[in-house]
Design a protein around this motif. Sequence first.
Motif, short mmCIF file in Angstrom:
data_model
loop_
_atom_site.label_atom_id
_atom_site.label_comp_id
_atom_site.label_asym_id
_atom_site.label_seq_id
_atom_site.Cartn_x
_atom_site.Cartn_y
_atom_site.Cartn_z
N PHE A 1 2.18 -3.08 3.49
CA PHE A 1 3.21 -4.11 3.31
C PHE A 1 2.62 -5.48 3.00
O PHE A 1 3.36 -6.40 2.64
CB PHE A 1 4.12 -4.16 4.54
N SER B 1 -1.35 -2.93 -7.10
CA SER B 1 -0.75 -1.62 -7.35
C SER B 1 -1.88 -0.65 -7.67
O SER B 1 -2.99 -1.05 -8.02
CB SER B 1 0.26 -1.68 -8.50
N TYR C 1 11.31 3.59 4.76
CA TYR C 1 10.82 2.28 4.33
C TYR C 1 9.35 2.34 3.94
O TYR C 1 8.91 1.64 3.02
CB TYR C 1 11.06 1.22 5.42
N ASP D 1 9.24 4.32 0.54
CA ASP D 1 9.67 3.46 -0.56
C ASP D 1 8.58 2.46 -0.94
O ASP D 1 8.38 2.17 -2.13
CB ASP D 1 10.94 2.70 -0.17
N ARG D 2 7.90 1.93 0.05
CA ARG D 2 6.85 0.94 -0.23
C ARG D 2 5.67 1.58 -0.96
O ARG D 2 5.14 1.00 -1.91
CB ARG D 2 6.38 0.30 1.08
N PHE E 1 6.61 2.07 -4.48
CA PHE E 1 6.58 0.79 -5.20
C PHE E 1 5.16 0.42 -5.61
O PHE E 1 4.93 -0.15 -6.68
CB PHE E 1 7.18 -0.31 -4.30
N LEU E 2 4.18 0.74 -4.77
CA LEU E 2 2.78 0.38 -5.04
C LEU E 2 2.11 1.28 -6.07
O LEU E 2 1.06 0.94 -6.61
CB LEU E 2 1.97 0.42 -3.74
#
Length: 222
Positions: A131, A136, A158, A161-162, A165-166
């Motif tokens: 977080f 990326s 959560y 999802d993170r 995203f990365l």
Amino acid sequence: MFKKLFSYLIPMNIFKQKSRISQSLEITWANGELVLDSKNTNYSYGSLQRILRKGLQNIGFDKIVSMEHILVLGVAGGSVIKTLVDEIRYQGKITGVEIDPEIITIANDYFNLNAIPNLEIKIDDAFEFVFKTKDSYDLIIIDVFQDTVMPNFLFESYFIDRVGFLMQKNGFMLFNTMILNESHNERNQNYCSQFNTKHYLVKKIPRIEQHNELIVVEKLGK
């Protein structure tokens, strides 16, 4: 040399240390190779290296070698990093995140992890790092255990999802899990179902070395 040769007959322990985080850490000669173990499971090299190598083979060594940045959550002795560098000849950036500094000291002393020029080690909690990071990644390898226990946050939406995203588009995630009972099977099934099939391809590689199941996720590009 004697212990290495004798290890083909019986494992030969050469180092043992208590750790505040990992409890017990041991270095052992087994079948002519040094391995790092916790109290109840292999932490690096040995069976774990074979498990993660199979996952990397599934992704494709040719794809991995052309990647720019790989994140390893849960370094331990660094066996998957050694596979990346020594076998795949990966020369891009590797960021390794490990919560236990004592493991990294052992990895440096016994496995020369600090001699890898394209590796940066972060002593940090995997949850917190994910977080905080602004980077990326083309490949995220998740191998986070405390002995045989996997932290619950790995399976929370959560965190999933993170991690998604990365991941770069056309990038991959390789997640090593342990299956000890039917509830773990259901946990992994639920984990896979949380990836939207419009954006991800998900596959499981079951029952590797008896209790491990790999989950491979590819993030689809446009």
